[in-house]
Design a protein around this motif. Sequence first.
Motif, PDB file in Angstrom:
ATOM      1  N   ALA A   1       0.828  -1.209   0.000  1.00  0.00           N
ATOM      2  CA  ALA A   1       0.000   0.000   0.000  1.00  0.00           C
ATOM      3  C   ALA A   1       0.859   1.255   0.000  1.00  0.00           C
ATOM      4  O   ALA A   1       0.583   2.215  -0.723  1.00  0.00           O
ATOM      5  CB  ALA A   1      -0.931  -0.013   1.207  1.00  0.00           C
ATOM      6  N   ALA A   2       1.915   1.274   0.809  1.00  0.00           N
ATOM      7  CA  ALA A   2       2.771   2.453   0.893  1.00  0.00           C
ATOM      8  C   ALA A   2       3.481   2.732  -0.430  1.00  0.00           C
ATOM      9  O   ALA A   2       3.676   3.892  -0.816  1.00  0.00           O
ATOM     10  CB  ALA A   2       3.801   2.276   2.010  1.00  0.00           C
ATOM     11  N   LEU A   3       3.852   1.666  -1.143  1.00  0.00           N
ATOM     12  CA  LEU A   3       4.555   1.811  -2.423  1.00  0.00           C
ATOM     13  C   LEU A   3       3.603   1.935  -3.613  1.00  0.00           C
ATOM     14  O   LEU A   3       4.053   2.246  -4.722  1.00  0.00           O
ATOM     15  CB  LEU A   3       5.457   0.595  -2.659  1.00  0.00           C
ATOM     16  N   SER A   4       2.314   1.686  -3.370  1.00  0.00           N
ATOM     17  CA  SER A   4       1.337   1.611  -4.472  1.00  0.00           C
ATOM     18  C   SER A   4       1.832   0.661  -5.548  1.00  0.00           C
ATOM     19  O   SER A   4       1.758   0.935  -6.747  1.00  0.00           O
ATOM     20  CB  SER A   4       1.082   3.009  -5.062  1.00  0.00           C
ATOM     21  N   LEU A   5       2.351  -0.487  -5.119  1.00  0.00           N
ATOM     22  CA  LEU A   5       2.944  -1.454  -6.036  1.00  0.00           C
ATOM     23  C   LEU A   5       1.848  -2.189  -6.808  1.00  0.00           C
ATOM     24  O   LEU A   5       0.831  -2.577  -6.232  1.00  0.00           O
ATOM     25  CB  LEU A   5       3.780  -2.456  -5.247  1.00  0.00           C
ATOM     26  N   GLY A   6       2.057  -2.370  -8.106  1.00  0.00           N
ATOM     27  CA  GLY A   6       1.048  -3.015  -8.938  1.00  0.00           C
ATOM     28  C   GLY A   6       1.642  -3.746 -10.117  1.00  0.00           C
ATOM     29  O   GLY A   6       2.859  -4.003 -10.184  1.00  0.00           O
ATOM     30  N   TRP A   7       0.776  -4.091 -11.076  1.00  0.00           N
ATOM     31  CA  TRP A   7       1.171  -4.922 -12.218  1.00  0.00           C
ATOM     32  C   TRP A   7       2.286  -4.308 -13.060  1.00  0.00           C
ATOM     33  O   TRP A   7       3.062  -5.037 -13.692  1.00  0.00           O
ATOM     34  CB  TRP A   7      -0.048  -5.187 -13.105  1.00  0.00           C
TER      35      TRP A   7
ATOM     36  N   SER B   1      13.347   4.706 -14.751  1.00  0.00           N
ATOM     37  CA  SER B   1      12.123   3.989 -14.373  1.00  0.00           C
ATOM     38  C   SER B   1      11.909   3.939 -12.858  1.00  0.00           C
ATOM     39  O   SER B   1      10.802   3.635 -12.401  1.00  0.00           O
ATOM     40  CB  SER B   1      12.165   2.561 -14.915  1.00  0.00           C
ATOM     41  N   LEU B   2      12.937   4.227 -12.072  1.00  0.00           N
ATOM     42  CA  LEU B   2      12.858   4.066 -10.623  1.00  0.00           C
ATOM     43  C   LEU B   2      11.759   4.941 -10.022  1.00  0.00           C
ATOM     44  O   LEU B   2      11.686   6.138 -10.283  1.00  0.00           O
ATOM     45  CB  LEU B   2      14.201   4.427  -9.978  1.00  0.00           C
ATOM     46  N   ARG B   3      10.907   4.329  -9.197  1.00  0.00           N
ATOM     47  CA  ARG B   3       9.885   5.076  -8.457  1.00  0.00           C
ATOM     48  C   ARG B   3      10.294   5.256  -6.994  1.00  0.00           C
ATOM     49  O   ARG B   3      10.250   6.353  -6.462  1.00  0.00           O
ATOM     50  CB  ARG B   3       8.531   4.368  -8.520  1.00  0.00           C
ATOM     51  N   VAL B   4      10.681   4.151  -6.342  1.00  0.00           N
ATOM     52  CA  VAL B   4      11.050   4.206  -4.933  1.00  0.00           C
ATOM     53  C   VAL B   4      12.252   3.309  -4.683  1.00  0.00           C
ATOM     54  O   VAL B   4      12.328   2.198  -5.200  1.00  0.00           O
ATOM     55  CB  VAL B   4       9.882   3.754  -4.015  1.00  0.00           C
TER      56      VAL B   4
ATOM     57  N   GLN C   1      20.200  14.165  -6.760  1.00  0.00           N
ATOM     58  CA  GLN C   1      20.882  14.822  -7.873  1.00  0.00           C
ATOM     59  C   GLN C   1      20.976  13.910  -9.093  1.00  0.00           C
ATOM     60  O   GLN C   1      21.056  14.387 -10.226  1.00  0.00           O
ATOM     61  CB  GLN C   1      22.281  15.263  -7.436  1.00  0.00           C
ATOM     62  N   SER C   2      20.938  12.590  -8.861  1.00  0.00           N
ATOM     63  CA  SER C   2      21.143  11.642  -9.953  1.00  0.00           C
ATOM     64  C   SER C   2      19.881  10.938 -10.405  1.00  0.00           C
ATOM     65  O   SER C   2      19.764  10.564 -11.578  1.00  0.00           O
ATOM     66  CB  SER C   2      22.178  10.580  -9.534  1.00  0.00           C
ATOM     67  N   LEU C   3      18.910  10.729  -9.489  1.00  0.00           N
ATOM     68  CA  LEU C   3      17.735   9.931  -9.799  1.00  0.00           C
ATOM     69  C   LEU C   3      16.455  10.689  -9.477  1.00  0.00           C
ATOM     70  O   LEU C   3      16.448  11.576  -8.609  1.00  0.00           O
ATOM     71  CB  LEU C   3      17.769   8.608  -9.016  1.00  0.00           C
ATOM     72  N   SER C   4      15.396  10.329 -10.158  1.00  0.00           N
ATOM     73  CA  SER C   4      14.132  11.047 -10.000  1.00  0.00           C
ATOM     74  C   SER C   4      13.164  10.357  -9.049  1.00  0.00           C
ATOM     75  O   SER C   4      12.097  10.888  -8.756  1.00  0.00           O
ATOM     76  CB  SER C   4      13.452  11.218 -11.368  1.00  0.00           C
ATOM     77  N   GLY C   5      13.494   9.172  -8.578  1.00  0.00           N
ATOM     78  CA  GLY C   5      12.600   8.452  -7.685  1.00  0.00           C
ATOM     79  C   GLY C   5      12.640   9.001  -6.274  1.00  0.00           C
ATOM     80  O   GLY C   5      13.280  10.010  -5.976  1.00  0.00           O
ATOM     81  N   GLU C   6      11.927   8.310  -5.387  1.00  0.00           N
ATOM     82  CA  GLU C   6      11.864   8.699  -3.976  1.00  0.00           C
ATOM     83  C   GLU C   6      12.761   7.771  -3.176  1.00  0.00           C
ATOM     84  O   GLU C   6      12.845   6.574  -3.450  1.00  0.00           O
ATOM     85  CB  GLU C   6      10.418   8.590  -3.486  1.00  0.00           C
TER      86      GLU C   6
END
Length: 577
Positions: free
Chosen positions: A354-360, A436-439, A457-462
Amino acid sequence: LIGFFVNTLALRLDLSGSPSVSELLEQTKAQSLAAQRHQDIPFERVVDLLHPVRSLAHSPLFQVMFSWQNAVESSLELPGLEVLPLQPPHKVAQFDLTLFLREEEETIVGGIEYATSRFEPATIERYLGYFRTLLEAMVADDTQAVHRLSMIPGPERYQLLYEWNDTKTEFPADKCVHQLFEERAAQRPEAVAVVFEDQELTYEDLNLRANQLGNYLVKLGVGPEVRVGVCMERSLEMVVGLLGVLKAGGAYVPLDPVYPVDRLTYMVQDAKIEVLLTQSKLQKRLPDYAGRLIELDVDGELIASESGSSFVSVSKVTAENLAYVIYTSGSTGKPKGVTVEHRQVCNQLFWAGAALSLGWADRVLLKASFSFDPSILEIFLPLARGAQIIIAKPEGERDVDYLVRLVIEKAVTYVDLVPALLEQMLEHPTIKQWTSLRVMSSGAEILKPELVSAFYQSLSGELWNTYGPTEATVQSTFTACTTEEGQNVPIGRPIANTQIYILDACTQPVPQGVTGELYIGGAGVARGYLNRPELTAEKFLNDPFTDDPNGRMYRTGDLGRWLADGNIEFVGRNDNQ
């Protein structure tokens, strides 16, 4: 005469031996009278005799002053003049803390002077509340042991124990880990579940193969509370093996083939493993074993002849049964098996999903050894949420070039990295191509603010900072990091259905900002240690702060403190681990 006629008396009190309030007061009285008999000795002379380590940052010998102002102020009357006392401005604190008190009629009044370089105004306000609460407790009963007195006012105690631990969340407490996977397999059987190099398995394929292995294991006597050893390299077969053990109702015991044979032998014997799953190429690394050995590659045809249907009712496994036993090395270096049940894992998976909103659409990197509990989130979390597992090749976690190439090519969206490995990956020249990184979660080591800045500075994820011992099922706290972290990155707040207590040596809450030992309560607390009842009783205690009569808390040995915003700062260990 004009001059400064105050001489400082340095007092030493001894709180060892657990004195009562009355005993401490008697000691204080005796020490004060003894000091006053030598009050004519200048304080400077005392300092010279003791030779303390000198510093311009603070006063020698002591940093806290108490001043009882009992001199009666008399008014000065001069003919033809109105005389008013002048209070000169006072902007420099002589000591870290000075408490001034005096008696006015039937009331004691006063204030605190403090060094603003060391204390915030809100901290001093809290200290005044602690002092008053402590005095009230001393007056209420002078036979109490001083170290058992509470100094936390009711509202703050409620905040520390309950408000910041209000994490109750519904989760499937009656389900087993493999059932969460089966639900996803029924929803989208054609979806890809596991990818390893040029091989892959769909949810349907994985479910079929795990069912066949589970049925095969049931015929060998595997069922609830039966421990099955799994000594395999990262591969499709390893994932099939773990699921097959769970489907049979058993609990898997990971045996990393890179471990020394002596360690593997001890684990096999201690866990009383009756069935051992492995691969033929690992035979030379296995310990001497007299039980039933199954090589998934060699015995593949035999296993494939079993039914591919699910059989939860046959295995009779419940959420209270063991899911796995992971061995950790403790302070003595002798491995001890942590026993974790399905319901504890399900709480972890439900919260993380739930915290990651992980899905298909998500892809999760599996690169941890399955002998460490971060692998739980890398294997069972994606399977419980419909995501893909991207398996790193054996020893691939040691090759930064390979890992960076893999996460970019496979478009990995979630990964768990220790700070040391994260730092190496951020230095890779192509890391910014990982879009592609989200978390990313990071734990097991202290996460430094400069590493947080380098990440953003290098990645756009959390980036999450996480904390949790194996005995509390993977992660117990987390926080989403920001680029504005101070000297220390907090480990965050407790996750769903988890309570964090920071307690003193008497297992009483310490005030906000004060260092104490971390205790973890709630749904993630493991069953205990395998075959170690004394150690289990020492580390897994009844939870006195919950209404649940069966509530327990795990004593971590880690030190931390509450911050003003309800986050927790990790401080270190109370031993040499």
